[in-house]
Design a protein around this motif. Structure first.
Motif, PDB file in Angstrom:
ATOM      1  N   VAL A   1       0.819  -1.202   0.000  1.00  0.00           N
ATOM      2  CA  VAL A   1       0.000   0.000   0.000  1.00  0.00           C
ATOM      3  C   VAL A   1       0.859   1.259   0.000  1.00  0.00           C
ATOM      4  CG1 VAL A   1      -1.656   1.315   1.338  1.00  0.00           C
ATOM      5  CG2 VAL A   1      -2.022  -1.095   0.954  1.00  0.00           C
ATOM      6  N   ASP A   2       1.944   1.250   0.754  1.00  0.00           N
ATOM      7  CA  ASP A   2       2.768   2.456   0.776  1.00  0.00           C
ATOM      8  C   ASP A   2       4.024   2.299  -0.066  1.00  0.00           C
ATOM      9  OD1 ASP A   2       2.315   4.379   3.797  1.00  0.00           O
ATOM     10  OD2 ASP A   2       1.286   4.337   1.914  1.00  0.00           O
ATOM     11  N   PHE A   3       3.881   1.460  -1.079  1.00  0.00           N
ATOM     12  CA  PHE A   3       5.015   1.148  -1.932  1.00  0.00           C
ATOM     13  C   PHE A   3       5.628   2.411  -2.523  1.00  0.00           C
ATOM     14  CE2 PHE A   3       7.625  -1.289  -4.554  1.00  0.00           C
ATOM     15  CZ  PHE A   3       7.493  -0.913  -5.864  1.00  0.00           C
ATOM     16  N   HIS A   4       4.764   3.280  -3.038  1.00  0.00           N
ATOM     17  CA  HIS A   4       5.279   4.558  -3.534  1.00  0.00           C
ATOM     18  C   HIS A   4       5.110   5.572  -2.427  1.00  0.00           C
ATOM     19  CE1 HIS A   4       6.037   3.397  -7.574  1.00  0.00           C
ATOM     20  NE2 HIS A   4       4.870   2.795  -7.626  1.00  0.00           N
ATOM     21  N   LEU A   5       6.037   6.487  -2.346  1.00  0.00           N
ATOM     22  CA  LEU A   5       5.949   7.486  -1.286  1.00  0.00           C
ATOM     23  C   LEU A   5       4.842   8.472  -1.600  1.00  0.00           C
ATOM     24  CD1 LEU A   5       9.705   8.182  -0.683  1.00  0.00           C
ATOM     25  CD2 LEU A   5       8.117   7.100   0.892  1.00  0.00           C
ATOM     26  N   CYS A   6       3.628   8.119  -1.249  1.00  0.00           N
ATOM     27  CA  CYS A   6       2.502   9.001  -1.526  1.00  0.00           C
ATOM     28  C   CYS A   6       2.131   9.746  -0.259  1.00  0.00           C
ATOM     29  CB  CYS A   6       1.289   8.210  -1.983  1.00  0.00           C
ATOM     30  SG  CYS A   6       1.469   7.583  -3.641  1.00  0.00           S
ATOM     31  N   PHE A   7       1.778  10.994  -0.385  1.00  0.00           N
ATOM     32  CA  PHE A   7       1.383  11.764   0.788  1.00  0.00           C
ATOM     33  C   PHE A   7       0.010  12.356   0.547  1.00  0.00           C
ATOM     34  CE2 PHE A   7       5.881  11.480   1.054  1.00  0.00           C
ATOM     35  CZ  PHE A   7       6.128  11.342   2.399  1.00  0.00           C
ATOM     36  N   GLY A   8      -0.760  12.447   1.613  1.00  0.00           N
ATOM     37  CA  GLY A   8      -2.032  13.155   1.525  1.00  0.00           C
ATOM     38  C   GLY A   8      -3.034  12.433   0.659  1.00  0.00           C
ATOM     39  N   GLU A   9      -3.765  13.238  -0.094  1.00  0.00           N
ATOM     40  CA  GLU A   9      -4.915  12.695  -0.810  1.00  0.00           C
ATOM     41  C   GLU A   9      -4.508  11.884  -2.031  1.00  0.00           C
ATOM     42  OE1 GLU A   9      -5.219  17.030   0.187  1.00  0.00           O
ATOM     43  OE2 GLU A   9      -3.878  15.703  -0.874  1.00  0.00           O
TER      44      GLU A   9
ATOM     45  N   LEU B   1     -14.816   3.615  -7.617  1.00  0.00           N
ATOM     46  CA  LEU B   1     -13.701   2.896  -6.983  1.00  0.00           C
ATOM     47  C   LEU B   1     -13.446   3.479  -5.583  1.00  0.00           C
ATOM     48  CD1 LEU B   1     -11.279   0.943  -7.097  1.00  0.00           C
ATOM     49  CD2 LEU B   1      -9.974   2.721  -8.263  1.00  0.00           C
ATOM     50  N   LEU B   2     -13.446   4.800  -5.505  1.00  0.00           N
ATOM     51  CA  LEU B   2     -13.212   5.442  -4.198  1.00  0.00           C
ATOM     52  C   LEU B   2     -14.366   5.149  -3.240  1.00  0.00           C
ATOM     53  CD1 LEU B   2     -11.642   8.817  -5.360  1.00  0.00           C
ATOM     54  CD2 LEU B   2     -10.530   7.056  -4.000  1.00  0.00           C
ATOM     55  N   TYR B   3     -15.581   5.131  -3.770  1.00  0.00           N
ATOM     56  CA  TYR B   3     -16.742   4.836  -2.918  1.00  0.00           C
ATOM     57  C   TYR B   3     -16.586   3.434  -2.318  1.00  0.00           C
ATOM     58  CZ  TYR B   3     -21.472   4.620  -1.142  1.00  0.00           C
ATOM     59  OH  TYR B   3     -22.539   4.515  -0.301  1.00  0.00           O
TER      60      TYR B   3
ATOM     61  N   ASP C   1     -11.116  11.982   0.040  1.00  0.00           N
ATOM     62  CA  ASP C   1     -10.954  11.593  -1.364  1.00  0.00           C
ATOM     63  C   ASP C   1     -12.314  11.420  -2.029  1.00  0.00           C
ATOM     64  OD1 ASP C   1      -8.038  11.237  -1.874  1.00  0.00           O
ATOM     65  OD2 ASP C   1      -8.232  10.013  -0.091  1.00  0.00           O
ATOM     66  N   LEU C   2     -13.242  10.838  -1.262  1.00  0.00           N
ATOM     67  CA  LEU C   2     -14.585  10.666  -1.813  1.00  0.00           C
ATOM     68  C   LEU C   2     -15.240  12.031  -2.035  1.00  0.00           C
ATOM     69  CD1 LEU C   2     -16.494   8.491  -2.682  1.00  0.00           C
ATOM     70  CD2 LEU C   2     -17.402   8.385  -0.367  1.00  0.00           C
ATOM     71  N   ARG C   3     -14.974  12.938  -1.122  1.00  0.00           N
ATOM     72  CA  ARG C   3     -15.486  14.310  -1.295  1.00  0.00           C
ATOM     73  C   ARG C   3     -14.890  14.945  -2.538  1.00  0.00           C
ATOM     74  NH1 ARG C   3     -15.291  17.891   3.968  1.00  0.00           N
ATOM     75  NH2 ARG C   3     -14.462  19.221   2.340  1.00  0.00           N
TER      76      ARG C   3
ATOM     77  N   ASN D   1       0.885  16.538 -12.496  1.00  0.00           N
ATOM     78  CA  ASN D   1      -0.124  15.548 -12.898  1.00  0.00           C
ATOM     79  C   ASN D   1      -1.450  15.945 -12.250  1.00  0.00           C
ATOM     80  OD1 ASN D   1      -0.990  12.146 -12.095  1.00  0.00           O
ATOM     81  ND2 ASN D   1      -1.299  13.180 -14.029  1.00  0.00           N
ATOM     82  N   TYR D   2      -2.453  16.154 -13.078  1.00  0.00           N
ATOM     83  CA  TYR D   2      -3.762  16.572 -12.557  1.00  0.00           C
ATOM     84  C   TYR D   2      -4.516  15.395 -11.964  1.00  0.00           C
ATOM     85  CZ  TYR D   2      -3.172  21.238 -14.400  1.00  0.00           C
ATOM     86  OH  TYR D   2      -2.718  22.510 -14.622  1.00  0.00           O
ATOM     87  N   GLY D   3      -5.483  15.718 -11.114  1.00  0.00           N
ATOM     88  CA  GLY D   3      -6.275  14.692 -10.443  1.00  0.00           C
ATOM     89  C   GLY D   3      -7.644  14.526 -11.071  1.00  0.00           C
ATOM     90  N   LEU D   4      -8.545  14.005 -10.265  1.00  0.00           N
ATOM     91  CA  LEU D   4      -9.906  13.706 -10.704  1.00  0.00           C
ATOM     92  C   LEU D   4     -10.656  15.017 -10.964  1.00  0.00           C
ATOM     93  CD1 LEU D   4     -11.373  11.145 -11.058  1.00  0.00           C
ATOM     94  CD2 LEU D   4     -11.894  11.113  -8.634  1.00  0.00           C
ATOM     95  N   GLY D   5     -11.082  15.235 -12.212  1.00  0.00           N
ATOM     96  CA  GLY D   5     -11.694  16.521 -12.567  1.00  0.00           C
ATOM     97  C   GLY D   5     -10.694  17.648 -12.335  1.00  0.00           C
TER      98      GLY D   5
END
Ligand SMILES: O=C(O)CCC(=O)C(=O)O
Ligand SMILES: [Fe+2]
Length: 546
Positions: free
Chosen positions: A21-29, A97-99, A145-147, A428-432
């Motif tokens: 799950v934390d394979f890539h150093l992801c932070f926050g949302e 997917l997020l839901y 994230d769902l928000r 890199n842009y996100g969802l919408g």
């Protein structure tokens, strides 16, 4: 001791999940970058594998049987997503997917939080440990994230003027996917009520009611939707409409004590309005509130939807091979606006250079920030993306900077002090994902300053050079609302313009935005050229018109 009841190998399962799950150093949302969303199906698969290993050793009883059925259901859903690399580029898919991860998995994992001493002790321990692990993982999606996904759909609907019926049936301009359920619509509508977008909240909640009302089993949800609508109407000075909603809700569920309570409150509010002669707002008036939001910048939404210059205006613009600083090397230049010049250069970055930039960027992608008026850097809802900075110490960056120099004639020298240019900001842009209308220039009071000490003394962001590192299936254009100018995202091209006049002051005509991405995965690389390096290359002038 609690720990002794756990078979030793369970820890290995958790460790495996944590690692993957934390394979890539992801932070926050997660919703703020498609590259992060892309990793989710694999993470869900790892979670399913963890459950498989746990369940394999469990004696069958009612709870275990139920859990096995749940895992099978999730496996089926996960399979649909896992091998489709473009799945998350569709905002409806990503929302669902997020839901699933936030709500469906979330509810299952937290099921035993209040029953730690269930008769099979290893089950609640296992569930609680996985729950805690996922909650602590920065890259595991959460409620925000769902928000974010809900707001993305809301934004896309109104910017692109989409028919809510089409969205509900999974129809987007470029593709068709599975539709949204009544609960999805309700989730989106309730999120919209939290933001200042009354018209959209009304629209999505009303749609959720239309869908949910078809099945009497949903009565509780329908009442919830009516209560959300009523709550919003009261907030916006329309208690009479709130009361109408409550009357309908009471008709559906005559014994609902919450509705009765709300009704009494709204009745009081009504009386107060009448007593003090306060005016009630109509739905239309409510929808017309808040017209000062950035999305209401004139021409912005229209430009996001398509070209708005007239054929005559477009016919004034030209394309040419532009001489560069190196004889016999020409650049393919396209004009999208003549004064001020907004130029697009085609075929200025190769696919392999793009891959190199993305690879370098990947490890250090962080939520994008915006330089606020007080000069602080803030994560905000006006910019939904992640970015990383790449310095010219990377050979690919150095090569690209030289290319920018020979095409523009400006200095793109990037160094540790008095730098002529900032490092590449790979986005890199996100969802919408979008960047609402803004100026790239840093300061209006002569004290330019940016993120890094190293380039604080370098003056204004005289010019912007922006590489497009990807195509986008739909949406995502770069637009200049005051100029009615629009640049279509095209992998391998770059846009270039001056942010300042020759007297050094910001050119307010260069207000621009990255439109919301309707479908696809948008990457850009910004290079801001600072005034200190351009003294002899773009001579200054007092005339404020130049
Ligand atoms: O992505 C775009 O099209 C615009 C981005 C932009 O203006 C910026 O990053 O400053
Ligand atoms: Fe910008």
């Amino acid at each position: 001791m609690k720990i002794s009841i756990i078979p030793k190998h369970d820890y290995v399962y958790f460790a495996v999940v944590c690692w993957i799950v934390d394979f890539h150093l992801c932070f926050g949302e997660v919703f703020t970058a498609i590259c992060k969303l892309r990793e989710l199906p694999v993470k869900e698969q790892a979670l399913i594998a963890t459950f498989d290993r746990f369940l394999k050793d469990q004696k069958e009883n009612y709870a275990i049987k139920e859990l096995k059925e749940f895992v099978e259901k999730m496996r089926e859903e996960n399979k649909k997503v896992l091998y489709d690399s473009h799945y998350v580029e569709n905002p409806i898919n990503s929302f669902q997917l997020l839901y699933r991860i936030v709500h469906i998995w979330g509810e299952k994992l937290s099921q035993y939080l209040h029953y730690p001493t269930y008769n099979n002790k290893s089950l609640p321990y296992f569930m609680n440990s996985v729950f805690n692990n996922t909650q602590q993982m920065s890259s595991w999606p959460k409620q925000f994230d769902l928000r974010g996904a809900s707001m993305a759909l809301v934004r896309l609907r109104y910017i692109y003027n989409l028919d809510i019926e089409d969205i509900r049936h999974g129809r987007l301009p470029t593709s068709q996917t599975h539709g949204l359920t009544g609960i999805d619509l309700l989730t989106i509508g309730q999120t919209a009520t939290e933001f200042d977008n009354q018209a959209e909240a009304i629209r999505w909640l009303t749609e959720s009611i239309a869908v949910l009302s078809k099945d009497p089993q949903n009565n509780e949800l329908v009442v919830r939707a009516y209560r959300s609508l009523a709550d919003m109407f009261v907030k916006f000075n329309a208690p009479h409409l709130a009361l109408d909603m409550m009357k309908t809700a009471l008709h559906i569920d005559p014994n609902n004590s919450g509705v009765k309570r709300d009704m009494a409150i709204y009745n009081d509010v009504m009386t107060d309005y009448v007593k003090h002669l306060r005016p009630f707002l109509t739905i239309l008036e409510i929808n017309n509130l808040k017209r000062d939001a950035p999305i209401f910048t004139p021409n912005y939404a229209e430009l996001c939807r398509g070209e708005i210059k007239t054929p005559e205006e477009l016919s004034q613009l030209s394309c040419r091979f532009r001489k560069t600083q190196i004889p016999f090397i020409f650049a393919k230049e396209e004009e999208v606006n003549s004064d001020p010049a907004i130029l697009v250069f085609h075929d200025v970055i190769s696919d392999s250079e793009i891959v190199q930039l993305q690879k370098i960027a990947h490890a250090s992608m962080r939520r994008s920030t915006v330089v606020e008026r007080d000069r602080s850097l803030q994560e905000t809802d006006v910019r939904i993306s992640n970015n990383a900075w790449i310095y010219d110490s990377e050979s690919v960056a150095d090569k690209l900077s030289r290319r920018i120099e020979i095409i523009t004639g400006l200095s793109a020298l990037n160094r540790n002090y008095d730098t002529h240019a900032e490092p590449y900001q790979v986005v890199n842009y996100g969802l919408g994902g979008m960047y609402d209308p803004h100026f790239d220039s840093l300061a209006k009071d002569g004290q330019p300053k940016s993120e890094d000490e190293a380039y604080r003394n370098s003056g204004e962001r005289t010019a912007t050079w922006m590489f497009y590192l990807s195509d986008v299936l739909s949406g995502g254009a770069t637009v200049f609302p005051k100029l009615k100018a629009r640049v279509q995202v095209k992998k391998g091209s770059a846009t270039f313009w001056f942010n300042t006049h020759r007297n050094g002051l910001p050119d307010m005509r260069t207000l621009h935005a990255g439109c919301p991405i309707l479908e696809g995965d948008k990457w850009v690389a910004n290079k801001w050229l600072r005034s200190i390096g351009q003294t002899f290359r773009r001579p200054c002038a007092l005339n404020p018109k130049l």
